[in-house]
Design a protein around this motif. Structure first.
Motif, mmCIF file in Angstrom:
data_model
loop_
_atom_site.group_PDB
_atom_site.id
_atom_site.type_symbol
_atom_site.label_atom_id
_atom_site.label_comp_id
_atom_site.label_asym_id
_atom_site.label_seq_id
_atom_site.Cartn_x
_atom_site.Cartn_y
_atom_site.Cartn_z
ATOM 1 N N PRO A 193 88.626 6.370 50.414
ATOM 2 C CA PRO A 193 88.060 6.948 48.979
ATOM 3 C C PRO A 193 88.341 8.568 49.236
ATOM 4 N N ARG A 239 96.295 8.852 41.482
ATOM 5 C CA ARG A 239 94.872 8.197 42.129
ATOM 6 C C ARG A 239 94.990 6.928 41.997
ATOM 7 N N GLU A 259 94.765 4.463 45.090
ATOM 8 C CA GLU A 259 93.880 3.336 45.215
ATOM 9 C C GLU A 259 94.370 1.974 45.598
ATOM 10 N N VAL A 284 91.886 9.206 48.448
ATOM 11 C CA VAL A 284 92.450 9.038 47.419
ATOM 12 C C VAL A 284 91.863 10.448 46.307
ATOM 13 N N THR A 285 90.772 10.869 46.691
ATOM 14 C CA THR A 285 90.135 11.922 45.923
ATOM 15 C C THR A 285 90.990 13.202 46.290
#
Length: 352
Positions: free
Chosen positions: A190, A180, A184, A193-194
């Protein structure tokens, strides 16, 4: 229901307020100046607007135009009160967004009939809006439930691999968090990334298909055993491929490619550079780093400094240099994750 009344004549305001109060279940908000009425509308939701045409600050048409531009006011019924023969004014008001008209002097019976119809329209609008909000909330909750079940399935699959793999569950947590951080640092969206954080634990799911005597062997594998071990990315791919879930599809790519190397000497397909999917390149750095600083049946744990040196040395060879740089840029957070998810059984090999 909030009825906004705007008229610069006090007598007209009092008459309209009186007629509104007779309707029942209505709360009049009265203003003699149109700018003040607009300011009220910024903080409150009007259900119907009654506005005079001839006013000194903003005339009725301009008031309507500005009122319509404010959020939430596009569907509010607006009644302009003007003389019956003012055709040009009425056309301007319609162009600005007026819904209906009342002639001067106001006839109480006509006023009551028109307002009751508009109140009924507004109530239906509010009911439709509230139902839309409820449906949106229901769909969002259902989506969250699906995502939660999907994540649970992924964690259970990953735990199934843990029971056969000498690597600990904390390794999976650490490398997922490292992944993660790298994602980032690379500036990914986002949501992506998740996804990488949640999909990373599936990287070694293919080890389910590796025999125990190879998986847990204390010492180096012979060439035949190594060939079998090198098959676990393909097994992971076969388990996870062809899913309609974006998360599991990413897990399949990670499982297949996290042992590929930037210079093309990895396995199983000897991909090189950007031909390796980015999630696989990210997880490769996170996985190798944590494997180096952890005890395995075939090795002692390396020190963090030694592991970092190897990442730096292998940037551009084993690893995507951008991924290594992204990890180094947040090194303090890397160390925090290592400390937060320490292995439950301590060992004395961390200085090796």
């Amino acid at each position: 229901m909030n009825i906004l009344i705007v008229d610069d004549n006090q007598t007209n305001v009092m008459l309209l307020k009186h007629l509104v109060m007779r309707l029942g279940d209505c709360r009049p908000a009265t203003f003699l100046a149109s700018p003040e009425a607009l300011a009220w509308a910024d903080e409150n939701q009007a259900d119907i607007v009654l506005v005079d045409n001839m006013m000194p600050d903003l005339d009725g048409a301009e008031f309507i135009r500005r009122f319509r531009k404010r959020a939430g006011n596009q569907d509010v019924p607006i009644v302009m009160i003007t003389t019956a023969d003012a055709k040009d004014i009425r056309l301007q008001a319609l162009d600005a967004g007026a819904t209906d008209f009342l002639g001067k002097p106001v006839d109480p019976s006509e006023f009551t009939a028109r307002l009751r119809n508009l109140l009924s329209l507004r109530r239906h609008q509010n009911e439709a809006r509230d139902r839309a909000v409820w449906l949106t909330g229901t769909v969002e909750q259902a989506t969250r439930d699906v995502v939660a079940r999907e994540e649970e399935l992924i964690l259970r699959l990953s735990r199934a691999a843990e029971f056969r793999d000498p690597e600990t569950g904390n390794h999976i947590r650490r490398m997922a968090h490292y992944s993660r951080l790298i994602a980032e640092g690379l500036g990914l969206a986002p949501e992506e990334v998740t996804h990488i954080h949640r999909a990373a634990p599936m990287h070694d799911i293919g080890k389910i298909g590796v025999p125990d005597h190879i998986l847990c062997k204390p010492g180096r594998l012979d060439p035949d055993e190594m060939a079998i071990m090198h098959g676990h990315p393909r097994i992971g791919w076969e388990i996870l491929k062809s899913s309609d879930s974006a998360l599991i599809a990413m897990g399949a790519d990670i499982a297949l490619t996290h042992h590929e190397k930037w210079d093309g000497t990895g396995y199983p397909d000897r991909l090189a550079g950007t031909a390796i999917p980015l999630p696989g390149r990210i997880v490769a750095v996170a996985d190798v780093f944590d494997a180096l600083i952890s005890v395995r049946p075939y090795k002692l744990a390396w020190s963090v400094e030694r592991a970092r040196s190897l990442l730096a040395e292998q940037a551009g060879r084993h690893f995507d240099p951008a991924c290594v740089d992204a990890m180094f840029a947040v090194w303090d957070r890397v160390l925090e994750i290592r400390e937060r998810f320490k292995d439950e059984v301590p060992h004395d090999h961390s200085a090796v």
